[in-house]
Design an enzyme around this catalytic site. Structure first.
Site, mmCIF file in Angstrom:
data_model
loop_
_atom_site.group_PDB
_atom_site.id
_atom_site.type_symbol
_atom_site.label_atom_id
_atom_site.label_comp_id
_atom_site.label_asym_id
_atom_site.label_seq_id
_atom_site.Cartn_x
_atom_site.Cartn_y
_atom_site.Cartn_z
ATOM 1 C CG HIS A 55 70.224 9.802 42.161
ATOM 2 N ND1 HIS A 55 70.928 10.719 42.894
ATOM 3 C CD2 HIS A 55 69.098 10.446 41.762
ATOM 4 C CE1 HIS A 55 70.249 11.861 42.945
ATOM 5 N NE2 HIS A 55 69.137 11.726 42.254
ATOM 6 C CD GLU A 67 61.809 9.139 39.836
ATOM 7 O OE1 GLU A 67 61.642 9.903 40.783
ATOM 8 O OE2 GLU A 67 62.400 9.467 38.792
ATOM 9 C CG HIS A 94 68.482 13.173 47.130
ATOM 10 N ND1 HIS A 94 68.478 13.426 45.791
ATOM 11 C CD2 HIS A 94 67.390 12.397 47.367
ATOM 12 C CE1 HIS A 94 67.427 12.832 45.238
ATOM 13 N NE2 HIS A 94 66.749 12.199 46.165
ATOM 14 C CE LYS A 117 70.724 14.666 40.076
ATOM 15 N NZ LYS A 117 69.297 14.956 39.805
ATOM 16 N NE ARG A 169 68.441 36.637 39.220
ATOM 17 C CZ ARG A 169 68.227 35.495 38.565
ATOM 18 N NH1 ARG A 169 67.004 35.052 38.394
ATOM 19 N NH2 ARG A 169 69.222 34.817 38.068
ATOM 20 C CG ASP A 199 66.859 13.768 36.399
ATOM 21 O OD1 ASP A 199 67.292 14.652 37.149
ATOM 22 O OD2 ASP A 199 65.730 13.264 36.513
ATOM 23 C CE LYS A 257 60.568 7.739 44.837
ATOM 24 N NZ LYS A 257 61.410 8.474 43.931
ATOM 25 C CE LYS A 290 66.558 8.466 48.034
ATOM 26 N NZ LYS A 290 65.174 8.791 48.380
ATOM 27 C CE LYS A 345 61.922 11.651 36.066
ATOM 28 N NZ LYS A 345 61.920 11.948 37.511
HETATM 29 C C1 BG6 Z 1 66.248 13.771 41.501
HETATM 30 C C2 BG6 Z 1 65.852 13.770 40.032
HETATM 31 O O1 BG6 Z 1 67.625 13.899 41.647
HETATM 32 O O2 BG6 Z 1 65.829 12.558 42.110
HETATM 33 C C3 BG6 Z 1 64.365 13.536 39.870
HETATM 34 O O3 BG6 Z 1 66.200 15.013 39.455
HETATM 35 C C4 BG6 Z 1 63.945 12.300 40.637
HETATM 36 O O4 BG6 Z 1 64.023 13.405 38.495
HETATM 37 C C5 BG6 Z 1 64.432 12.367 42.079
HETATM 38 O O5 BG6 Z 1 62.536 12.218 40.590
HETATM 39 C C6 BG6 Z 1 64.115 11.088 42.836
HETATM 40 O O6 BG6 Z 1 64.467 11.233 44.188
HETATM 41 P P1 BG6 Z 1 63.737 10.393 45.317
HETATM 42 O O7 BG6 Z 1 64.463 10.732 46.577
HETATM 43 O O8 BG6 Z 1 62.309 10.831 45.316
HETATM 44 O O9 BG6 Z 1 63.867 8.955 44.938
#
Ligand code: BG6
Length: 485
Positions: free
Chosen positions: A237, A213, A175, A145, A47, A232, A338, A179, A333
């Protein structure tokens, strides 16, 4: 080296975060590697009152900030003229006609449309493209998503998209599927003979899938209040990872065969002990030596919010291979680090002929997505010395040590596959709907209850209730690796 045919790649929402953090860096890497055709054009649509120069400046800044390798000015000078901007809104009408004219001037047959926009715009973008005649057979619609917010809305979104495009033209992103380690699950299972014979309920005791995470909700308070951890990451995933572990071998590794098998296993998958699922929420803590807010104190979050930032859920798969084997999945979270991994726990041997004080541990196969992407096999070995004493030993494979090649970012793989017209790593309509069917009992039970979430301290491994959930059947969570090697 794979090289995709020339196309025009249109990014809806090019002024947003996803384009800057993920899409432009991924396209730049594909350009660097020579995988993107030298005639491919990139059109940013938003926009904002930008023009071509403004778009190029912004995208250059984004690359410097978020790019994967070193910023290479010569490469950028080569790519920048192929970026152009088209202004318009998402509701339909004028903007899409301007886009149609713009695309005509670039004279490619194949158009890829990427929705890097808020989910509320997905339906209007699909309709807008359809009405402007931009849905011809060589157009592809790539959708991010979250795909809907529950089963009904996902069905409605599928219906709108499929009114404008054929299923073969639609690329739904998760995604995690792109991986390297997620793709390696198929390689491990189907390119070897030693794993598959024991990959079933006769030998496997249970499976754990963890996605942890350390970050909180990163300024996405209002999104997270609506979504929570189940929408989420669990619905997509985690269920995809569970499905990759559980699926039957496909006849060939193509979009139809792979997705047919995944849908079959998802149909057999359901949550058990729904009332026992653990829904947690982080409270303040001082992990990583800095004070961290409680979820309820985050910006955009209700001070009495019950939204779950952590979930631990038990799944079962009612088919011949997996009957009776629990699949425990958990994500949260503000956990220790990670760490994403899948652990296959084997049953203990039916008879052990040695005398010892403690029974031997179960054998485990650990598939690590992050950190230290790789695979470890943990098994019992004799400790040197007289008599038989056992301890756990490990055979370890680390990607970066074994293969001296860079692991491409998931988005690089996904964008290249979409340019190649390969939808194997994207989700089909029926797959997404099955995933919603699986989590709906959890969401409905939680949203209709009034209980407080299970609180856990930031920087911990989550609520104690999640440990209790496994302890009830004499099991415990695997401790993931937390430090990068
Ligand atoms: C996303 C979520 O799809 O994946 C996020 O919306 C999350 O909340 C993220 O942090 C994690 O992805 P990755 O590739 O960093 O593990």
């Amino acid at each position: 080296m794979v090289k995709a045919p020339a196309c025009t790649f249109v990014i809806f929402g090019v002024s947003g975060d996803l384009a800057a953090r993920k899409l432009i860096p991924a396209l730049f890497e594909l350009h660097r590697e020579g995988a993107m055709h030298e005639d491919t054009q990139i059109v940013g649509y938003a926009r904002r009152d930008w023009d071509d120069d403004e778009l190029r400046t912004r995208m250059r800044d984004a690359l410097i900030k978020y790019g994967h390798g070193d910023f290479d000015q010569a490469l950028w000078d080569d790519l920048a003229p192929r970026l152009s901007f088209c202004q318009g809104n998402y509701e339909g009408g004028e903007g899409y006609h301007a886009l149609a004219n713009h695309l005509k001037s670039l004279s490619h047959e194949t158009h890829l449309f990427y929705t890097a926009t808020p989910p509320s715009t997905y339906e209007s973008i699909a309709n807008g493209l359809g009405q402007a005649g931009l849905n011809q057979s060589d157009a592809r619609f790539i959708i991010e998503k979250p795909f809907g917010t529950d089963l009904e809305s996902a069905k409605a979104l599928n219906a709108t998209i499929l009114k404008n495009f054929d299923e073969e033209q639609v690329y739904r992103i998760d995604h995690y599927l792109a991986k390297e380690t997620a793709q390696n699950i198929a390689a491990l299972r189907f390119a070897n003979t030693i794993f598959e014979p024991t990959w079933n309920s006769q030998y496997v005791d249970h499976v754990q899938v963890t996605m942890a995470e350390p970050m909180g909700i990163e300024g996405r308070g209002s999104f997270y209040e609506q979504a929570g951890v189940v929408r989420d990451v669990v619905q997509n995933h985690l269920l995809q990872l569970a499905a990759l572990v559980a699926t039957e071998p496909p006849a060939s590794y193509d979009a139809k065969s792979v997705r047919d098998e995944k849908v079959k296993v998802l149909r057999a998958m359901h949550c058990v002990q729904v009332g026992d699922a653990v829904m947690g929420q982080y409270v303040s803590g001082s992990a990583h030596s800095s004070h961290q807010n409680s979820y309820r104190d985050e910006e955009g979050v209700d001070s009495r919010s019950r939204q779950a930032t952590y979930a631990a859920i038990e799944l079962r798969i009612d088919n011949w291979r997996w009957a009776g084997v629990p699949f425990y999945i958990r994500s949260g979270k503000r956990l220790v680090s990670k760490s994403s991994e899948i652990v296959i726990y084997y049953k203990t041997p039916p008879h052990v002929p040695f005398q010892f004080r403690k029974p031997p541990r179960e054998d485990r196969i650990v598939l690590r997505l992050v950190p230290n992407e790789g695979i470890s096999i943990r098994y019992n070995a004799k400790v040197p010395g007289q008599g038989i004493s056992l301890n756990t030993a490990s055979m370890d494979f680390y990607y970066n040590e074994q293969f001296k090649r860079r692991n491409p970012d998931a988005y690089e793989t996904l964008l290249l596959d979409a340019m190649m017209g390969d939808a194997t790593l994207f989700m089909r309509a029926d797959e997404v709907e099955e995933q919603w069917r699986i989590v709906m009992p959890i969401l409905n039970t939680w949203e209709n209850a009034n209980d407080e979430p299970a609180f856990y301290e930031s920087g911990s491994w989550g609520p104690e209730e999640a440990d209790d959930m496994l302890a009830r059947s004499g099991r415990r969570w695997h401790a993931p690796q937390t430090e990068s090697r």
